[in-house]
Scaffold this motif. Sequence first.
Motif, mmCIF file in Angstrom:
data_model
loop_
_atom_site.group_PDB
_atom_site.id
_atom_site.type_symbol
_atom_site.label_atom_id
_atom_site.label_comp_id
_atom_site.label_asym_id
_atom_site.label_seq_id
_atom_site.Cartn_x
_atom_site.Cartn_y
_atom_site.Cartn_z
ATOM 1 N N PRO A 196 -4.754 6.181 2.524
ATOM 2 C CA PRO A 196 -6.125 6.345 3.025
ATOM 3 C C PRO A 196 -6.171 6.843 4.464
ATOM 4 O O PRO A 196 -7.035 7.650 4.823
ATOM 5 C CB PRO A 196 -6.718 4.937 2.904
ATOM 6 C CG PRO A 196 -5.904 4.259 1.857
ATOM 7 C CD PRO A 196 -4.520 4.803 2.034
ATOM 8 N N ALA A 197 -5.243 6.364 5.305
ATOM 9 C CA ALA A 197 -5.225 6.785 6.707
ATOM 10 C C ALA A 197 -4.850 8.253 6.828
ATOM 11 O O ALA A 197 -5.437 9.002 7.619
ATOM 12 C CB ALA A 197 -4.251 5.919 7.498
ATOM 13 N N VAL A 198 -3.877 8.693 6.045
ATOM 14 C CA VAL A 198 -3.461 10.095 6.082
ATOM 15 C C VAL A 198 -4.581 11.001 5.575
ATOM 16 O O VAL A 198 -4.875 12.052 6.158
ATOM 17 C CB VAL A 198 -2.179 10.296 5.253
ATOM 18 C CG1 VAL A 198 -1.840 11.786 5.119
ATOM 19 C CG2 VAL A 198 -1.013 9.555 5.904
ATOM 20 N N MET A 245 0.844 -1.191 0.000
ATOM 21 C CA MET A 245 0.000 0.000 0.000
ATOM 22 C C MET A 245 0.884 1.248 0.000
ATOM 23 O O MET A 245 1.875 1.314 0.726
ATOM 24 C CB MET A 245 -0.913 -0.003 1.227
ATOM 25 C CG MET A 245 -1.868 1.178 1.298
ATOM 26 S SD MET A 245 -2.952 1.117 2.748
ATOM 27 C CE MET A 245 -3.929 -0.334 2.353
ATOM 28 N N SER A 246 0.532 2.225 -0.836
ATOM 29 C CA SER A 246 1.333 3.437 -0.925
ATOM 30 C C SER A 246 1.216 4.250 0.356
ATOM 31 O O SER A 246 0.197 4.251 1.029
ATOM 32 C CB SER A 246 0.885 4.286 -2.117
ATOM 33 O OG SER A 246 -0.450 4.727 -1.946
ATOM 34 N N THR A 247 2.318 4.935 0.702
ATOM 35 C CA THR A 247 2.331 5.773 1.888
ATOM 36 C C THR A 247 2.231 7.233 1.490
ATOM 37 O O THR A 247 2.491 7.610 0.351
ATOM 38 C CB THR A 247 3.605 5.543 2.714
ATOM 39 O OG1 THR A 247 4.739 5.854 1.899
ATOM 40 C CG2 THR A 247 3.684 4.105 3.185
ATOM 41 N N SER A 248 1.870 8.054 2.458
ATOM 42 C CA SER A 248 1.657 9.468 2.187
ATOM 43 C C SER A 248 2.066 10.278 3.408
ATOM 44 O O SER A 248 2.202 9.740 4.513
ATOM 45 C CB SER A 248 0.180 9.718 1.845
ATOM 46 O OG SER A 248 -0.054 11.085 1.573
ATOM 47 N N THR A 249 2.272 11.568 3.209
ATOM 48 C CA THR A 249 2.631 12.489 4.277
ATOM 49 C C THR A 249 1.833 13.770 4.115
ATOM 50 O O THR A 249 1.607 14.235 2.999
ATOM 51 C CB THR A 249 4.138 12.816 4.260
ATOM 52 O OG1 THR A 249 4.884 11.606 4.433
ATOM 53 C CG2 THR A 249 4.506 13.779 5.378
ATOM 54 N N ALA A 250 1.394 14.329 5.225
ATOM 55 C CA ALA A 250 0.686 15.607 5.194
ATOM 56 C C ALA A 250 1.110 16.413 6.406
ATOM 57 O O ALA A 250 1.573 15.868 7.411
ATOM 58 C CB ALA A 250 -0.830 15.391 5.207
ATOM 59 N N GLN A 251 0.975 17.738 6.287
ATOM 60 C CA GLN A 251 1.273 18.615 7.405
ATOM 61 C C GLN A 251 0.065 19.495 7.692
ATOM 62 O O GLN A 251 -0.675 19.876 6.780
ATOM 63 C CB GLN A 251 2.488 19.490 7.112
ATOM 64 C CG GLN A 251 3.802 18.722 7.065
ATOM 65 C CD GLN A 251 5.004 19.647 7.099
ATOM 66 O OE1 GLN A 251 5.048 20.612 7.855
ATOM 67 N NE2 GLN A 251 5.982 19.347 6.267
ATOM 68 N N LEU A 252 -0.123 19.824 8.950
ATOM 69 C CA LEU A 252 -1.222 20.695 9.347
ATOM 70 C C LEU A 252 -0.857 21.377 10.659
ATOM 71 O O LEU A 252 0.116 21.012 11.327
ATOM 72 C CB LEU A 252 -2.521 19.894 9.483
ATOM 73 C CG LEU A 252 -2.512 18.671 10.402
ATOM 74 C CD1 LEU A 252 -2.986 19.045 11.806
ATOM 75 C CD2 LEU A 252 -3.380 17.563 9.824
ATOM 76 N N HIS A 253 -1.643 22.386 11.008
ATOM 77 C CA HIS A 253 -1.458 23.106 12.258
ATOM 78 C C HIS A 253 -2.710 22.934 13.107
ATOM 79 O O HIS A 253 -3.824 23.147 12.632
ATOM 80 C CB HIS A 253 -1.217 24.600 11.997
ATOM 81 C CG HIS A 253 0.088 24.903 11.351
ATOM 82 N ND1 HIS A 253 0.295 24.758 9.996
ATOM 83 C CD2 HIS A 253 1.265 25.337 11.867
ATOM 84 C CE1 HIS A 253 1.548 25.096 9.705
ATOM 85 N NE2 HIS A 253 2.159 25.458 10.823
ATOM 86 N N THR A 254 -2.518 22.555 14.356
ATOM 87 C CA THR A 254 -3.639 22.401 15.274
ATOM 88 C C THR A 254 -3.145 22.593 16.691
ATOM 89 O O THR A 254 -2.026 22.199 17.034
ATOM 90 C CB THR A 254 -4.312 21.017 15.119
ATOM 91 O OG1 THR A 254 -5.437 20.940 16.010
ATOM 92 C CG2 THR A 254 -3.362 19.882 15.427
ATOM 93 N N ALA A 255 -3.956 23.240 17.519
ATOM 94 C CA ALA A 255 -3.633 23.464 18.931
ATOM 95 C C ALA A 255 -2.275 24.133 19.108
ATOM 96 O O ALA A 255 -1.569 23.870 20.082
ATOM 97 C CB ALA A 255 -3.693 22.144 19.699
#
Length: 335
Positions: free
Chosen positions: A22-24, A1-11
């Motif tokens: 799919p999980a990301v 299964m292919s992997t992925s990376t994402a960035q976000l800002h929270t708290a």
Amino acid sequence: MSTSTAQLHTAGQRVAVHGPAPAVQALVAMAGGPEPSGPAMADLPNVVLSVEDTRRPFNTHGAEIVTRGAWAIDSQEVVLESVGGSGYDQRWTINEDGLHVASRWRPTYQESTAAKLLPSRHRALSSQVLLHYPALWFAALQGFVPLHVSVVEVGGVAVVLAGPGGVGKSTLVARALADGARATCDNLAVCDGSTAYGVAEPLRLLARTGTRAAHGRREQAWPHRVRSLSPELVVVLRRGTQAAPELRELSPAQATRGIAAGTYAAGELRRFWSIAATVASATGCGPIHAPIEEVATRLANRLPCLELRLAKEPGAGLTELLRRPLAAVRTGRVG
């Protein structure tokens, strides 16, 4: 299964998410959708969340038992089993770069069945365990505590809307956003008494479209969300039975009580307190218990505080409901 990376800002945290695509994607959706790219997204993350595609248990050989379902590997690492009853085992590691939380889906038969039969509950619980709780806990190391509030800028004034769940905070924020206001959250924030950073979540409203959420609501995308606001006015909401809304001044003690009570009563944070205490006990890092009342008192002592008792039927928006106190804050700021 292919992997992925994402960035976000929270708290107030810079969060990186790694794992199967799919999980990301699911975690990004739990944060209210992807953030616009830009120079700020190049910041190094201080919270790294990894969703691992394996059902093997984490190695606890030689680890110290902290409590049922929790093991301390050393002063910087703790393994938690089925965090908050979610079916996710986690390994929390603290080092000089920040916090790293690895998660593995290892549900019992009952947890797996519940996830299938109650998908909206499973989605909410997964977002708390996989995303929100690690960011909230790491924010506590920086002196910020979780508050069950909305923080919205109306008429140029940053307002903290406090009160128990279901009183109408999200509806008022959504209406304000439609009228051009800015907000950092409609549900959860972290605050040190001076600055409030929103917890990244979708808007949850009584609507006909969007992903189903609890209490008959549906998730909606934010038109725009700012990462932080500095509160200038505290408003404790109540749901009334009278025909017209009512506004009255509150003492700092009354406002503190409203903020703290609404926070402790919030279902979204019900599991957080024990998880935070377990991690703090195992690692020696962070407060065992977040100083909610202390921060609420700090806010209430330095800001004007009001109680807004909403009318039985929906009516005016925040700009009209708070017209006079908003004008008073702006005048005092200039003076």
